[in-house]
Design a protein around this motif. Structure first.
Motif, short mmCIF file in Angstrom:
data_model
loop_
_atom_site.label_atom_id
_atom_site.label_comp_id
_atom_site.label_asym_id
_atom_site.label_seq_id
_atom_site.Cartn_x
_atom_site.Cartn_y
_atom_site.Cartn_z
N ARG A 93 6.19 0.69 10.50
CA ARG A 93 7.29 1.66 10.60
C ARG A 93 8.53 1.28 9.78
O ARG A 93 8.98 2.07 8.94
N MET A 94 9.08 0.09 10.01
CA MET A 94 10.33 -0.22 9.31
C MET A 94 10.10 -0.31 7.81
O MET A 94 10.91 0.15 7.01
N GLY A 95 8.96 -0.89 7.40
CA GLY A 95 8.65 -0.95 5.98
C GLY A 95 8.54 0.45 5.40
O GLY A 95 9.07 0.75 4.32
N GLY A 96 7.87 1.34 6.14
CA GLY A 96 7.71 2.72 5.69
C GLY A 96 9.05 3.42 5.55
O GLY A 96 9.30 4.13 4.56
N LEU A 97 9.93 3.21 6.51
CA LEU A 97 11.24 3.86 6.45
C LEU A 97 12.04 3.31 5.26
O LEU A 97 12.77 4.04 4.59
N MET A 98 11.90 1.99 5.02
CA MET A 98 12.61 1.43 3.87
C MET A 98 12.09 2.01 2.56
O MET A 98 12.82 2.13 1.58
N THR A 130 0.83 -1.20 0.00
CA THR A 130 0.00 0.00 0.00
C THR A 130 0.87 1.25 0.00
O THR A 130 0.63 2.20 -0.74
N MET A 131 1.89 1.22 0.85
CA MET A 131 2.75 2.40 0.93
C MET A 131 3.49 2.62 -0.38
O MET A 131 3.64 3.76 -0.85
N PHE A 132 3.92 1.49 -0.98
CA PHE A 132 4.65 1.65 -2.24
C PHE A 132 3.73 2.19 -3.34
O PHE A 132 4.13 3.04 -4.14
N ALA A 133 2.48 1.68 -3.36
CA ALA A 133 1.54 2.16 -4.36
C ALA A 133 1.31 3.66 -4.20
O ALA A 133 1.26 4.40 -5.18
N ALA A 134 1.20 4.11 -2.95
CA ALA A 134 1.01 5.54 -2.70
C ALA A 134 2.23 6.32 -3.14
O ALA A 134 2.15 7.40 -3.72
N LYS A 135 3.40 5.72 -2.87
CA LYS A 135 4.64 6.39 -3.25
C LYS A 135 4.71 6.55 -4.77
O LYS A 135 5.08 7.60 -5.30
N GLN A 136 4.32 5.49 -5.49
CA GLN A 136 4.33 5.54 -6.95
C GLN A 136 3.36 6.60 -7.46
O GLN A 136 3.66 7.34 -8.39
N LEU A 137 2.18 6.64 -6.82
CA LEU A 137 1.17 7.61 -7.25
C LEU A 137 1.70 9.03 -7.07
O LEU A 137 1.62 9.88 -7.97
N LEU A 138 2.27 9.28 -5.88
CA LEU A 138 2.80 10.62 -5.61
C LEU A 138 3.96 10.92 -6.54
O LEU A 138 4.11 12.04 -7.02
N GLY A 139 4.78 9.86 -6.78
CA GLY A 139 5.92 10.05 -7.68
C GLY A 139 5.45 10.45 -9.07
O GLY A 139 6.01 11.35 -9.70
N ALA A 140 4.37 9.78 -9.55
CA ALA A 140 3.86 10.09 -10.87
C ALA A 140 3.33 11.51 -10.93
O ALA A 140 3.36 12.16 -11.98
N LEU A 141 2.87 12.02 -9.77
CA LEU A 141 2.36 13.40 -9.72
C LEU A 141 3.49 14.39 -9.43
O LEU A 141 3.26 15.60 -9.42
N GLY A 142 4.66 13.86 -9.13
CA GLY A 142 5.80 14.74 -8.90
C GLY A 142 6.00 15.15 -7.47
O GLY A 142 6.65 16.15 -7.17
N SER A 143 5.43 14.38 -6.54
CA SER A 143 5.57 14.75 -5.13
C SER A 143 6.35 13.68 -4.38
O SER A 143 6.31 12.48 -4.71
N THR A 144 7.11 14.09 -3.38
CA THR A 144 7.80 13.13 -2.51
C THR A 144 7.40 13.37 -1.07
O THR A 144 8.14 13.06 -0.14
N GLN A 145 6.24 13.96 -0.89
CA GLN A 145 5.80 14.29 0.47
C GLN A 145 5.23 13.04 1.15
O GLN A 145 4.03 12.85 1.25
N LEU A 146 6.13 12.18 1.62
CA LEU A 146 5.71 10.94 2.25
C LEU A 146 6.14 10.95 3.72
O LEU A 146 7.25 11.34 4.03
N GLU A 147 5.24 10.54 4.59
CA GLU A 147 5.61 10.47 6.00
C GLU A 147 4.79 9.37 6.67
O GLU A 147 3.63 9.16 6.32
N GLY A 148 5.41 8.68 7.60
CA GLY A 148 4.68 7.64 8.31
C GLY A 148 4.66 7.85 9.81
O GLY A 148 3.92 7.20 10.53
N ARG A 149 5.53 8.75 10.29
CA ARG A 149 5.60 8.96 11.74
C ARG A 149 4.53 9.97 12.13
O ARG A 149 4.77 11.17 12.19
N GLN A 150 3.36 9.43 12.41
CA GLN A 150 2.17 10.26 12.50
C GLN A 150 2.23 11.31 13.59
O GLN A 150 1.65 12.38 13.48
#
Lengths: 672, 223
Positions: free
Chosen positions: A481-486, A317-337
């Motif tokens: 957490r660890m998956g998100g950081l990776m 799920t996190m990777f899919a979100a990362k890809q989506l944001l990447g395709a839109l040109g964003s790297t605003q990813l955070e997991g430490r809520q």
């Protein structure tokens, strides 16, 4: 290495093995009730009788008899058969034989072994003993007449859980297993006695009379209630998860599971988001998927989009979100809520490097800002084992009941750079020193100070026996957490960076602990499964799948990559999270490069190869040097063990545990 | 075996016994008992301490003494051990009373040798005084239990009353003992048979007669 013969076959067994273990090595099945590999030997059920020469001319309890050279053991003789039949007949004298109404039926050791090793029928005509049922709290249902006094539950609570609360009162025929004055069992692993009970005396109260084991579809999963990554088996009937049981994995959870991981599953059917919602006129109203997607796409955020990963999401799920944001040109990813912003340049610096097995062998442990019992009960079991082997434990943080001794040094992070003399000495003399940094210790410069401490004490070292020792450990609380950081779900300034960027759209992947008030100007799209805090703040709700409803990859706090399977389908209109993100990509008119789950996983593995290999990910052993000093009082993030995630908060069982066990409300026993 | 149960943990019980603490005499004894064991093994003294606690309760209530839950908790605190472990010990041994008892705890042996020698009559004697199994009489004087073998078979039938044994009983002798106790006197303990001192053979020796004057090797005579 004694050499002995089992049923005429000569084998060599390790020093210190018992006759029972020797028989098992020889491939012989020995029936047993009281013997358990992870508990001390009691030798009171007598089911494991075998014939041993040389020795007295009578059957001997093999579980408590050391294997010795030149023993001749018979497990197939007439004497052994008769002995087993006799013991079984005695055990059944006072057993009610109410299998048709017993929840253990179908997975009962007594049932199985009486079929395999017992006589055909009973010769007993006298009255049977009856024992009053005991209250053991909201999780454990008792039917004490069924008890055969194996004392596994007594030994578990004393030896593994470290809470002496179950005991055997009276003696002989009057012996009764009970908690002290029938108080509820009050520790985080209490329900494991249900698995240990070889009969139906202790059964699961929430699962009482729900299903029979043969009706259930069993799926292998990973627990997401904490960052331990306990291996579980999800038992489902139809579309409902009926129960969760631990699987054996000696590297992770041995064979235990925390009460939360086991009993939060009834929350999976409550407060579920089963259709999309859209905020219209300030109110969340049901909508169709198309309306929801259109509402998001109409904002046309471009690269002004951010994603926040929740604590229980899988790597896909996190990777899919990362890809989506990447395709839109964003790297605003955070997991430490909650806003932590420790540096994540080196994953070794935020990993549980000793591993759970390794921490058992540590001889000096400093725990900084972690209430381990609540944050990772299964790690606490390992620390207890280390203490039993002679480890010294020191803790920085507010006091809690450790069940294994340990010295609380104080409540200030500054102590990390200024340890009392005897603690420094203990660490200087330790061969395998370890520090465990919890969530509360990470912030306010705690990580850097701990790294400096690790460097000064040389926590990463080569041991005399040639093995490597890395004593620097960070104990996370979120399964993601660890998956998100990776996957790079971390900004330099933590979630504050996201706030500062003022994104038009915030994708919340089941993030329920975020302070959404700070994102007042953004459209909050919540992709999750429970109507909890995140959904309340959302402008658009896209119903996703919970951890039992999707396959996924999880990385636990020691960097162990594990795969979970899908047990049931998500309810209603809810979809697996990756499909939602894929459809969202279409709505935005961008390409994310995957059309199926396999595509997604392949793409993820090619981006982060470690996620494709089950087992410990290699982050290297080089720690950053850290530096600086930390200060400020430590406050543990978990206020209520049973209420840490949206599933648990929705669970009636967890609510009852919280009210009854933690807040002392007297819900007492319904008259049953 | 006698059915035993723990006196319920009520607020009244807490109020009465919650403040339990050693009196000086028992404190010294408890200290001595704990000191018998090496450092770190203090909990080995649990049985001694439970006994002392029961005796102190007995002194305070003018009975044989018993162990209320708060007193068991007190012993657990003294030894820094989990209460459930202390409770296990207290419930295992029948010498620890878990419910209030009377001034005298009459424990009549009813096992085979005593029964053959007339323990039924001894029990009947007790029951005539209003005692019945497992109960305390209304006047609080007697608690009666039938117990299993106490190891006095050679001088059966026997009864144990508080710390003393009374042996070679007949209903009359039993009556005399109970009367004396009720009057507050201390009857002769041990055998009640005139002329008998301990458990030496009553009358002439019937076995091992050749051993009376000197050691004798019987082995050659075994058939």
């Amino acid at each position: 290495m004694p050499k002995l013969k089992v049923d005429g076959v000569e084998i060599e067994v390790p020093n210190g093995a018992t006759v029972l273990q020797a028989c098992e090595l020889a491939g012989k099945e020995i029936p047993r009730f009281c013997y358990h590999e992870r508990l001390s030997i009691a030798g009171n059920c007598r089911m494991c009788l075998v014939e041993v020469k040389p020795g007295p001319p009578k059957p001997q309890a093999s579980c408590a008899l050391p294997a010795a050279d030149n023993q001749e053991i018979r497990t197939d003789s007439e004497m052994v058969k008769k002995a087993r039949e006799g013991v079984m007949e005695f055990l059944l004298i006072n057993h009610p034989l109410d299998c048709p109404i017993c929840d253990q039926g179908g997975e009962c050791d007594l049932q199985d072994q009486s079929v395999a090793y017992g006589r055909g029928g009973s010769r007993y005509h006298e009255n049977k003993r009856a024992v009053t049922d005991k209250n053991m709290g909201p999780l454990i249902k008792t039917q004490m007449t069924r008890c055969i006094h194996c004392t596994r539950c007594v030994r578990f609570s004393e030896e593994v859980a470290g809470v002496d609360e179950i005991g055997a009162l009276y003696r002989g025929e009057s012996m009764q297993i009970t908690t002290y004055l029938e108080h509820a069992a009050k520790h985080e692993l209490s329900a494991n006695v249900i698995d240990l009970c070889p009969v139906g005396a202790l059964t699961s109260r929430p699962y009482a009379f729900e299903a029979r084991p043969w009706e259930l579809k069993k799926t292998l999963g990973i627990d997401v209630s904490d960052a331990t990554g306990a291996n579980i088996r999800i038992d489902a009937r139809g579309r409902e998860v009926m129960r969760v049981l631990p699987r054996i994995n000696d590297d992770v959870n041995e064979e235990w599971l925390s009460d939360k991981g086991r009993y939060q599953v009834d929350g999976l059917t409550k407060r579920r988001l089963d259709r999309p919602y859209l905020r219209r006129d300030g109110k969340l109203q049901p909508a169709s998927w198309n309306e929801a997607f259109a509402a998001i796409a109409s904002l046309n955020p471009g690269n002004s989009i951010a994603a926040i990963a929740g604590d229980m999401v899988d790597c896909e799920t996190m990777f899919a979100a990362k890809q989506l944001l990447g395709a839109l040109g964003s790297t605003q990813l955070e997991g430490r809520q909650t806003g932590m912003d420790y540096a994540t340049d080196s994953l070794a610096a935020v990993n549980f490097n000793s591993t759970f097995n390794g921490i058992e062998t540590a001889d000096a442990i400093l725990i900084v800002g972690s209430m381990v019992r609540w944050e990772a009960p299964l790690v606490h079991v390992r620390i207890r084992k280390a203490v039993k082997r002679g480890a010294k434990v020191f803790l920085i943080g507010p006091e809690w009941e450790t069940t294994c001794g340990g010295e609380f040094l104080g409540n200030d992070r500054a102590l990390l750079g200024n340890l009392p003399g005897h603690v420094s000495d203990a660490f200087a003399n330790a061969k395998r020193p370890a520090v465990i940094l919890g969530g509360a210790g990470l912030g306010s410069g705690g990580l850097d100070a701990a790294l400096a401490f690790a460097g000064s004490l040389n926590l990463v070292r080569d041991l005399e026996d040639g093995t490597k020792w890395n004593g620097f450990n960070v104990l996370h609380m979120a399964a993601s957490r660890m998956g998100g950081l990776m996957l790079g779900f971390a900004q330099k300034g933590g979630i504050a960076d996201l706030v500062a960027a003022k994104p038009k759209v915030v994708l919340s992947l089941g993030a329920d602990e975020v302070d959404y008030a700070k994102f007042a100007g953004s459209m909050i799209v919540y992709i999750g499964h429970h109507g909890d805090k995140g959904a309340h703040a959302a402008d658009v709700i896209l119903p996703g799948a919970a951890y039992t409803e999707k396959a996924g990859t999880y990385v636990n706090t020691e960097g162990r990559v594990q795969f979970a399977d899908k047990a049931v389908f998500a309810p209603g209109d809810a979809r697996e999270d990756w499909t939602i993100l894929r459809a969202l990509a279409d709505a935005f008119g961008v390409s994310v490069g995957f059309d199926s789950f396999d595509d997604l996983r392949t793409a993820m593995i090619s981006a982060v190869p470690a996620l494709g290999i089950e087992g410990l990910a290699d982050y290297g052993s080089v720690l950053p040097s850290g530096g600086g000093s930390a200060s400020g009082a430590i406050a543990y993030p978990i206020q209520d063990f049973y209420m840490t995630n949206p599933i648990a908060r929705a669970s009636a069982v967890m609510q009852r545990c919280s009210a009854e066990l933690l807040h002392g409300e007297d819900l007492a026993e319904a008259a049953e | 075996m006698a059915e035993r149960s723990i006196e319920p943990d009520t607020p009244e019980l807490r109020a009465r016994w919650g403040q339990f603490a050693w009196t000086q005499g028992w404190a010294d004894k408890a200290k001595a008992a704990i000191a018998r064991y090496p450092e770190g093994r203090q909990r080995s003294a649990v049985m001694a301490l439970l006994d002392y606690a029961q005796r102190q309760v007995g002194e305070e209530t003018n009975t044989q003494g018993w162990l209320p839950i708060p007193v068991i908790e007190f012993v657990a605190r003294e030894l820094s051990m989990p209460v459930i472990r202390v409770l296990e010990v207290a419930t295992f041994y029948t010498m620890f009373n878990l419910v209030p008892v009377g001034r005298y705890h009459v424990q009549v042996c009813g096992t085979t040798p005593c029964m053959l020698r007339g323990s039924d009559d001894i029990i009947a004697t007790c029951e005539k005084r209003g005692m019945h199994h497992g109960h305390t009489t209304k006047d609080g004087l007697w608690t009666f239990t039938e117990v299993e073998c106490m190891g006095n078979c050679a001088s059966a039938p026997m009864v144990q009353i508080n710390d003393d044994n009374y042996e070679d009983l007949t209903p009359e002798r039993m009556d005399a003992i109970l009367d004396a106790l009720a009057r507050g006197e201390q009857p002769k303990t041990g055998t009640q048979e005139p002329g008998r001192h301990t458990v030496e053979p009553a009358g002439a020796l019937s076995t091992l007669t050749a051993m009376v004057d000197e050691n004798h090797d019987y082995r050659g005579e075994w058939a």
